[in-house]
Every structure is written in structure tokens, then in C-alpha cells.
Design a protein around this motif. Structure first.
Motif, short mmCIF file in Angstrom:
data_model
loop_
_atom_site.label_atom_id
_atom_site.label_comp_id
_atom_site.label_asym_id
_atom_site.label_seq_id
_atom_site.Cartn_x
_atom_site.Cartn_y
_atom_site.Cartn_z
N THR A 2 1.35 -1.02 0.31
CA THR A 2 -0.21 0.03 -0.30
C THR A 2 0.76 1.26 0.16
O THR A 2 1.73 1.64 0.64
CB THR A 2 -1.25 -0.28 1.02
N GLU A 3 0.80 2.60 -0.61
CA GLU A 3 2.05 2.99 -1.35
C GLU A 3 0.82 4.10 -0.13
O GLU A 3 -0.94 4.80 0.34
CB GLU A 3 1.58 3.65 -2.52
N PRO A 4 1.12 5.20 0.60
CA PRO A 4 0.75 6.40 1.37
C PRO A 4 -0.36 7.56 0.80
O PRO A 4 -0.13 7.23 -0.80
CB PRO A 4 1.84 6.49 1.80
N GLU A 5 -1.15 8.11 0.24
CA GLU A 5 -1.46 9.32 0.18
C GLU A 5 -0.64 11.17 0.37
O GLU A 5 0.35 10.75 0.95
CB GLU A 5 -3.17 9.72 0.36
N LEU A 6 -0.57 11.20 -1.04
CA LEU A 6 -0.47 12.29 -1.05
C LEU A 6 -0.52 13.48 -0.01
O LEU A 6 -1.76 13.19 0.38
CB LEU A 6 -0.28 12.96 -2.09
N PRO A 7 0.85 14.06 0.58
CA PRO A 7 0.54 15.04 1.78
C PRO A 7 -0.28 16.52 1.39
O PRO A 7 -0.39 16.86 0.07
CB PRO A 7 2.00 15.43 1.94
N ALA A 8 -1.15 16.63 2.10
CA ALA A 8 -1.80 17.98 2.24
C ALA A 8 -0.24 19.13 2.18
O ALA A 8 0.64 19.26 3.06
CB ALA A 8 -2.25 18.89 3.02
N PRO A 9 -0.64 20.11 1.26
CA PRO A 9 0.73 21.30 0.92
C PRO A 9 1.11 21.89 2.26
O PRO A 9 -0.04 22.17 2.81
CB PRO A 9 0.89 21.79 0.14
N ILE A 17 5.23 21.02 -5.37
CA ILE A 17 5.55 19.34 -6.07
C ILE A 17 4.58 18.54 -5.69
O ILE A 17 4.27 17.43 -6.85
CB ILE A 17 6.42 19.32 -4.83
N VAL A 18 3.44 18.65 -4.85
CA VAL A 18 2.05 18.01 -4.84
C VAL A 18 1.60 17.98 -5.56
O VAL A 18 0.67 17.04 -6.35
CB VAL A 18 1.40 18.23 -3.12
N ALA A 19 1.13 19.14 -6.54
CA ALA A 19 0.87 19.66 -7.53
C ALA A 19 1.00 18.60 -8.44
O ALA A 19 0.57 17.98 -9.48
CB ALA A 19 0.75 20.99 -7.95
N GLY A 26 6.79 14.21 -16.83
CA GLY A 26 7.56 14.80 -18.34
C GLY A 26 6.28 15.40 -18.84
O GLY A 26 6.27 16.53 -19.78
N SER A 27 5.18 16.19 -18.05
CA SER A 27 3.95 17.11 -18.31
C SER A 27 4.47 18.83 -17.74
O SER A 27 4.22 19.42 -18.01
CB SER A 27 2.90 16.79 -17.59
N GLY A 28 6.09 18.23 -16.60
CA GLY A 28 6.34 19.89 -16.32
C GLY A 28 6.14 20.74 -14.73
O GLY A 28 4.73 19.34 -14.97
N MET A 29 6.82 21.19 -14.47
CA MET A 29 6.39 21.49 -13.04
C MET A 29 5.65 22.92 -13.63
O MET A 29 6.13 23.45 -14.07
CB MET A 29 7.63 21.94 -12.24
N GLN A 30 4.15 23.65 -12.89
CA GLN A 30 3.54 24.29 -13.21
C GLN A 30 4.38 25.54 -12.85
O GLN A 30 4.46 26.53 -13.24
CB GLN A 30 2.66 24.45 -11.76
N THR A 31 5.01 25.22 -11.31
CA THR A 31 5.92 26.72 -11.28
C THR A 31 7.55 26.29 -11.45
O THR A 31 7.83 26.48 -10.40
CB THR A 31 5.48 27.41 -9.88
N PRO A 32 7.83 26.29 -12.41
CA PRO A 32 9.43 25.38 -12.40
C PRO A 32 10.70 26.64 -11.15
O PRO A 32 11.62 25.49 -11.09
CB PRO A 32 10.15 25.04 -13.66
N LEU A 45 8.97 24.15 3.32
CA LEU A 45 10.40 23.78 2.93
C LEU A 45 10.87 21.62 2.75
O LEU A 45 11.34 21.08 2.27
CB LEU A 45 11.68 24.36 3.09
N GLN A 46 11.17 21.32 4.42
CA GLN A 46 11.02 20.07 5.01
C GLN A 46 10.02 19.25 4.40
O GLN A 46 10.37 17.94 3.94
CB GLN A 46 11.07 19.76 6.24
N LEU A 47 8.63 20.08 4.09
CA LEU A 47 7.37 18.97 3.31
C LEU A 47 7.79 18.40 1.69
O LEU A 47 8.13 17.28 1.32
CB LEU A 47 6.52 18.84 3.57
N ALA A 48 8.06 19.16 1.10
CA ALA A 48 8.54 19.44 0.05
C ALA A 48 9.77 18.60 -0.20
O ALA A 48 9.52 17.71 -0.88
CB ALA A 48 9.03 20.86 -0.48
N LEU A 49 10.72 18.55 0.23
CA LEU A 49 12.19 17.53 0.61
C LEU A 49 11.16 16.19 0.92
O LEU A 49 12.27 15.07 -0.07
CB LEU A 49 13.01 18.27 1.51
N TYR A 50 10.55 16.10 2.01
CA TYR A 50 10.60 14.29 2.65
C TYR A 50 9.30 14.12 0.91
O TYR A 50 9.54 13.07 0.39
CB TYR A 50 9.17 14.67 3.31
N ALA A 51 8.50 15.11 0.87
CA ALA A 51 8.02 14.58 -0.98
C ALA A 51 9.08 13.90 -2.12
O ALA A 51 8.63 13.14 -2.59
CB ALA A 51 7.00 15.38 -1.31
#
Length: 346
Positions: A2-9, A17-19, A26-32, A45-51
Motif C-alpha cells: 500500500t502506498e501512502p496518500e500525497l500529503p497536504a501542502p 511539488i504535490v501539484a 514529463g508534463s513539467g512543473m507548474q512553477t519550475p 521546505l521540509q515537507l517538499a523535500l520529504y515528498a
């Protein structure tokens, strides 16, 4: 599996990152070009890095597996890592000591009884112990996985020593004795949900930083000595604290034997691991690559820094009579009710 759900930003970085992870790789980052100007020890930042790092472990439900090596995401992750590493270097001096001096404080029991395990032994309650276990679940449900990255990056005695320690961490070949499995048994014994990653939304930045440090060191060959320092710090320093936590469970009349067993197992195992880490892994690495000593010291002291920040967070919350978790449902949690996976402040 079982894979966990994506976290709330928790801010613009983790939101980016979650978006992105909700879309095909390959679809690109919304705000690269999002700026990495957040607090390097903060929630966003810590949640972004963890994800980003979790893509190398279990990933998340519904996330395209190709995101693990997506160039745009790796570039952003590199900027997050740079901010985190610069902050660690600003707080940690690794140039004034050799490895023996860096390890010495881990071999001596402090006299002030001011740590988390002392608090839980002397006056903590079951609710606080459950909170502590929720924090630690982000690592212990994948215990030893971040350190496994070391194996292909070491040679000789250091490699053999790490493999010996890891073999014990993974239960000596017995799935039911894997330390991650024992921790899941502990969680269930305390009435908690042992599903991997289910409490991610509730765990704050200080604990995320503890796990992110392991992943950052482990995933980069250039940081291999830092990873050895981190591994040595936790293996050498854990037996006294584990013994106190087992005693705390007895004082709190927690009846399920699986709860104390996780800690008593670590008292015995890590006493052996202490010798292996010092005499084989640390000494073996420095014998092969003596120029990495300052990195090794940095790994030890950076581990102490993030652990001290976590302890300060826990003790401040408990001394003020509030939950240490990110949750509006702290009262329900403390009373023993297990919230739905992913519940928390959004």
C-alpha cells in the motif's frame, strides 16, 4: 504494498511539488522557477523535500513512477537540498574536532535528565508516548532503508560492517523480526494505525528534518561519510534511551508486550552495533579515505542538531500542556481515538 496518500501542502514549495506529482511525469512543473527562500527548517521546505525523497522509497498512491528521476523535479530538489545543507553548515562546526571527539558525548550518559526519553520515563503520560511514536513512525516504519544506500558506496571493512548492522535491522532474514515490523507491532499495541505514512500530515518539520537528513546523506555518494556519521550517531547513542523508553512503558502500565519489545530489542542489538560502527565502519572508512574525517564529524553533529531541535519541539509542547503534532484533533488523538489516515491541519 500500500502506498501512502500525497500529503497536504504546507506552503508554495510543497504545493508546487504535490501539484506536479498529481500529473504524469514529463508534463513539467507548474512553477519550475519557484524561489527556494523558505525557512530551511520550516514546514514548507521540509515537507517538499520529504515528498521528493519518498519517491525513492514507497512513493505515493497514484503517482507516476517516472517522477523519481524527472529532471525538473530533481533540479528543484537540488535547490531544496542546497538550502537545507547550508542551514546545517551554519549551525554545525565540523572543523574543530576529530571523529573520536565527536563520538565521545554519545558514549556518556548526560547528568541533567533533560531529554525526551527522560521526560517520558519520569513524568510523561501515555498520550505523550503515543505522540512520540507517531513522530518516529516516519523513520521506523522504513527503519534502515536510508542507511542501505551506503552499501554500494563503501568498501572493505566499512562495507562489511554496514551490511552486518543492516542484516540485524532487517531481522536477520526473518520478516517478523525486522525492526520496521517490530515498530508496527508497537504502534498497534498503543492503538495507533501502523499503515506506512498515514500520519505524515500530522508530523511537523522537526521530525521531517530528522528523516530528510538521512535521505539526503544516503542518496548522494559525495555525502557518504556524512551518512556514516549519521548511522554511527544513532546506533551508538540509542541503547540508553531505548532502555528508558522500555521502562517508561512499564511505568505507564502498557500491557501489550510488543510495545516494550521494540525498545528492549534495540538495547541489545545497538550495544553490539556500537562496536561494529566504531571499530569497523567508522575506522574502516577513515582507513580507506582519511580525508573524509571532517565530513564524518559533520554527519555526527548534524544528526545531533536535528535531534536536539526535535527534542526541543516535543518538550516545549508537552511542558505547555499541548500536542506536539500538527492537528486540530489532538484531544481525540490523545484520548486513544485513531484518526483517519491523512487527517490533520490542512
Amino acid at each position: 504494498m500500500t502506498e501512502p496518500e500525497l500529503p497536504a501542502p504546507r506552503g508554495p514549495l510543497s504545493r508546487t511539488i504535490v501539484a506536479a506529482l498529481r500529473n504524469p511525469a514529463g508534463s513539467g512543473m507548474q512553477t519550475p522557477e519557484v524561489e527556494v527562500d523558505a525557512d530551511p527548517f520550516g514546514e514548507d521546505l521540509q515537507l517538499a523535500l520529504y515528498a521528493c525523497y519518498e519517491l525513492h522509497y514507497r512513493s505515493f498512491a497514484g503517482v507516476d513512477a517516472r517522477w523519481e528521476w524527472d529532471p525538473d523535479l530533481l533540479r528543484l530538489r537540488g535547490r531544496l537540498e542546497g538550502a537545507f545543507l547550508r542551514a546545517l553548515r551554519a549551525h554545525v562546526d565540523a572543523a574543530d574536532a576529530g571523529v573520536d571527539d565527536a563520538l565521545a558525548p554519545l558514549l556518556i550518559e548526560p547528568l541533567d535528565r533533560g531529554g525526551v526519553s527522560h521526560h517520558l520515563l519520569d513524568h510523561g503520560n501515555v498520550e505523550q508516548f503515543r505522540e512520540y511514536v507517531v513522530h518516529r513512525s516516519l523513520y521506523h516504519l522504513k527503519e534502515a532503508d536510508p542507511q542501505a544506500w551506503l552499501i554500494p558506496r563503501l568498501t572493505g571493512r566499512a562495507k562489511a560492517g554496514v551490511i552486518t548492522v543492516e542484516f540485524d535491522e532487517y531481522g536477520g532474514g526473518r520478516a517478523e523480526r525486522m525492526h520496521a515490523r517490530l515498530f508496527a507491532d508497537l504502534m498497534r499495541g498503543l492503538g495507533l494505525d501502523a499503515t506506512y505514512g498515514c500520519y505524515l500530515d500530522r508530523v511537523p518539520a522537526p521530525m521531517l528534518a530528522v528523516v530528510n537528513l538521512m535521505s539526503m546523506f544516503g542518496l548522494h555518494r559525495e555525502h557518504r561519510a556524512m551518512a556514516v556519521g549519521q548511522f554511527a550517531a544513532i546506533e551508538i547513542g540509542s541503547p540508553p534511551g531505548a532502555a528508558r523508553l522500555a521502562q517508561a512503558l512499564r511505568r505507564l502500565d502498557v500491557a501489550d508486550p510488543a510495545c516494550a519489545f521494540f525498545y528492549t530489542e534495540h538495547v541489545e542489538a545497538d550495544a553490539v552495533h556500537e562496536q561494529l560502527m566504531r571499530r569497523e565502519v567508522v575506522a574502516g572508512l577513515l582507513e580507506e579515505e582519511p580525508d573524509l574525517e571532517s565530513d564524518l564529524v559533520f554527519g555526527i553533529r548534524a544528526t545531533g542538531l536535528v535531534e536536539d531541535r526535535l527534542a526541543a519541539h516535543l518538550l516545549a509542547a508537552w511542558n505547555e500542556g499541548r500536542s506536539s503534532l500538527r492537528s486540530r484533533e489532538a484531544d481525540a488523538f490523545a484520548s486513544g481515538a485513531t484518526p483517519a489516515p491523512g487527517a490533520g491541519t490542512r
